[in-house]
Enzyme design. Structure first.
Site, PDB file in Angstrom:
ATOM      1  CG  HIS A  68      25.100   8.516  42.054  1.00 45.14           C
ATOM      2  ND1 HIS A  68      26.280   9.205  41.868  1.00 45.14           N
ATOM      3  CD2 HIS A  68      24.898   7.807  40.924  1.00 45.14           C
ATOM      4  CE1 HIS A  68      26.765   8.928  40.671  1.00 45.14           C
ATOM      5  NE2 HIS A  68      25.944   8.088  40.071  1.00 45.14           N
ATOM      6  CG  ASP A 179      28.032   9.119  36.230  1.00 38.13           C
ATOM      7  OD1 ASP A 179      27.161   8.966  37.105  1.00 38.13           O
ATOM      8  OD2 ASP A 179      28.892   8.245  35.978  1.00 38.13           O
ATOM      9  CD  GLU A 211      26.500   4.865  41.182  1.00 32.80           C
ATOM     10  OE1 GLU A 211      26.090   4.034  40.352  1.00 32.80           O
ATOM     11  OE2 GLU A 211      27.488   5.606  40.952  1.00 32.80           O
ATOM     12  CD  GLU A 212      30.322   7.209  39.787  1.00 36.41           C
ATOM     13  OE1 GLU A 212      30.824   6.133  39.419  1.00 36.41           O
ATOM     14  OE2 GLU A 212      29.601   7.909  39.055  1.00 36.41           O
ATOM     15  CG  ASP A 234      23.347   6.566  37.174  1.00 35.25           C
ATOM     16  OD1 ASP A 234      24.106   7.415  36.669  1.00 35.25           O
ATOM     17  OD2 ASP A 234      23.708   5.793  38.080  1.00 35.25           O
ATOM     18  CG  HIS A 322      33.192   7.485  34.525  1.00 32.20           C
ATOM     19  ND1 HIS A 322      33.623   6.474  35.344  1.00 32.20           N
ATOM     20  CD2 HIS A 322      31.907   7.738  34.906  1.00 32.20           C
ATOM     21  CE1 HIS A 322      32.646   6.126  36.184  1.00 32.20           C
ATOM     22  NE2 HIS A 322      31.601   6.887  35.925  1.00 32.20           N
TER      23      HIS A 322
END
Length: 347
Positions: A68, A179, A211-212, A234, A322
């Site tokens: 992604h 990410d 994706e998130e 990922d 994140h």
């Protein structure tokens, strides 16, 4: 290791629904690597490399890598007359990591640097009780320093990303958006590593969007491709840090790629897990099995598309996920690249 490519991928802004800049960068990097490259209606970049050797029987097996492109970020929801920009998150944030951040607000025409802080009083004039309150992500506002003219430049729906560069420290790489620009890097570099290999399988690398916010691009891409095997590429947690119980650490940095067998979105195919594990042992590639109690990844979309597919995750353990200080170990990234190249050559 092509750190320059990873740097450019990480530093290019692209939140869910606004992956166009990342997609354009990838398109410029993959010229000549695939037999067909298309962009689907959702904005995912679908890349196909045909079989280079006739299968012993039947049609070539379709192997799909799902990588992604989006990073967590914000969309502008309101601009006040005085120029303060209110935002809504797209992706999961811990608000404790958002205080006093430098951000980039991207319009169709330009990028504007700004600062993000929560509304409210600074420490000098706030009470002890007020200082204990942790605001929600929606309570943060962006100040571009442009005052009333901000309203003429920024509109609802423009994207906001963290504004931090990629750096190397020791054997680690630190950046925002590892990410999942790690996966974009792996999707490109794994195909480069194949060279002129005579692989039997038909390889699809899908650089997916959104994706998130729920694996959205992966669902549509997987339905279009209908893979036999889906590899969700990922990051995962590396909680090998102070304050986390040993059973919750997920991965340990420096101990290899993660062979991801479960999260709340899917349970990996047992035989595929064993196959990749055996290959890693044969090729002497370091790995560790991983599971998450929550969270999901694009491999789940491939597994559930159309009539279904075998699926597993190939992941890289990441500290401080994140945040703008996401950290990986270079050897884990190399191990992920090595296992992907080895698997695709034989699949």
């Amino acid at each position: 290791m092509n750190i320059d490519l990873l740097r450019r991928l990480c530093e290019t802004p692209g939140v869910p629904g606004h992956e166009h800049r990342v997609r354009d960068l990838i398109k410029s990097e993959i010229e000549g690597l695939f037999d067909e490259v298309t962009t689907d209606p959702m904005g995912s970049l679908l890349c196909r490399r045909n079989s280079r050797k006739k299968p012993k029987k039947g049609d070539p097996k379709k192997v799909m890598l799902l990588c992604h492109m989006d990073e967590i970020g914000f969309l502008v929801s309101h601009v006040t007359d005085k120029g303060f920009v209110h935002v809504q998150p797209v992706g999961g944030f811990d608000a404790r990591n958002l205080f006093s951040r430098r951000v980039l607000v991207s319009t169709d025409d330009s990028d504007y640097k700004g600062v993000m802080n929560p509304g409210g009083k600074p420490i000098h004039i706030s009470s002890p009780e007020e200082r204990k309150k942790v605001p929600e992500p929606k309570d943060f506002v962006v100040d571009l320093g442009l005052g009333e003219s901000t309203k003429d430049l920024i509109k609802v729906g423009d994207m906001v990303t963290m504004d931090e560069p990629l750096i190397e420290i020791g054997e680690k790489i630190v950046s925002k958006a590892l990410d999942n620009r790690i996966a974009c890097w792996l999707g490109i570099e794994a195909i480069k590593a194949l060279g002129k290999s005579k692989h039997e399988c038909e390889i699809h690398v899908a650089f997916t969007c959104q994706e998130e916010v729920g694996l959205r691009g992966a669902r549509t891409a997987s339905f279009a491709i209908k893979p036999d095997i889906g590899l969700g590429i990922d990051v995962t947690l590396a909680c090998d840090t102070p304050g986390v119980p040993e059973q919750d650490r997920t991965t340990v940095q420096g101990e290899g790629f993660g062979l991801h067998v479960k999260d709340s979105s899917f349970i990996a195919d047992r035989d595929l897990v064993k196959e990749i594990e055996a290959l890693a042992q044969k090729e002497e590639i370091s790995y560790q099995r991983t599971m998450l109690a929550a969270g999901g990844q694009d491999g789940a979309a491939a597994q559930q598309a159309a009539a279904g597919a075998k699926a597993v995750g190939i992941v890289v353990g990441t500290r401080y996920i994140h945040t703008v200080t996401e950290m990986i170990h270079k050897s884990d990234l190399q191990a992920a690249l090595d296992i992907l190249a080895a698997y695709l050559k034989k699949a």
